[in-house]
Design a protein around this motif. Structure first.
Motif: not given
Length: 186
Positions: A132-139
């Motif tokens: 649910d509600n993932p962070f989509k991107g890079s770290v």
């Protein structure tokens, strides 16, 4: 450093946080309003009197742009001890509903990057994990410290970060006395 692929939230960037049980320790997440939110609990709950929840007053997260994010908490100062820095600058915070806690819960939640909550959904005889509600991107260049970093240390990390600006680092003069910081430390 974070690089969001899309503007939507809530999206947890990192944390030790699970909504079930008493597994809420800490988290940093992006709200649907492009503000950075921070959460800290002293007993693993989100019960009033046992957590700090703050957000940046302004929109600070931009889609498809690297942002240097630093969150610190000085537990001896309670809710006032939370600070958030974006690209080396301290941001103003909005206190959503915080209590003056002075410790961090030590629970069993896994440390996660980029997930909000993982739950199992049963469909007939099969089970499937849903995020649910993932962070989509890079770290990138994640650093966790035991003690709160100073503004000087955060600025150094920012200057030496993604672009490795050595000249800016060598010229840093935090107290503006004409002597570079690296020289004063030496």
């Amino acid at each position: 450093w974070i690089y969001p692929q899309e503007e939507r939230g809530p999206a947890r960037v990192l944390g030790k946080f699970k909504t079930s049980g008493m597994n809420r320790e800490y988290s940093a997440f992006i709200g649907g309003d492009a503000r950075l939110w921070t959460f800290v609990s002293d007993d693993g709950s989100a019960d009033y009197g046992h957590f700090i929840l703050k957000a940046t007053q302004d929109r600070v997260i931009e889609k498809k742009q690297w942002e240097h994010i630093a969150v610190t908490w000085d537990a001896s100062q309670g809710a006032a001890g939370v600070s958030v820095y974006v690209n080396g600058k301290k941001t103003r915070l909005w206190d959503a509903l915080s209590s003056d806690i002075d410790s961090l819960h030590s629970g069993t939640a896994d440390f996660t990057l980029g997930t909000y909550d993982v739950r199992t959904v049963k469909r007939g005889k099969k089970e499937k994990e849903v995020v649910d509600n993932p962070f989509k991107g890079s770290v990138a260049q994640l650093l966790l410290c035991k003690d709160a970093l100073s503004l000087l240390e955060i600025n150094e990390l920012y200057e030496l970060g993604r672009n490795g600006n050595l000249v800016a680092y060598l010229n840093m003069d935090f107290d503006q006395d004409g002597l570079p910081d690296w020289w004063e430390r030496k």
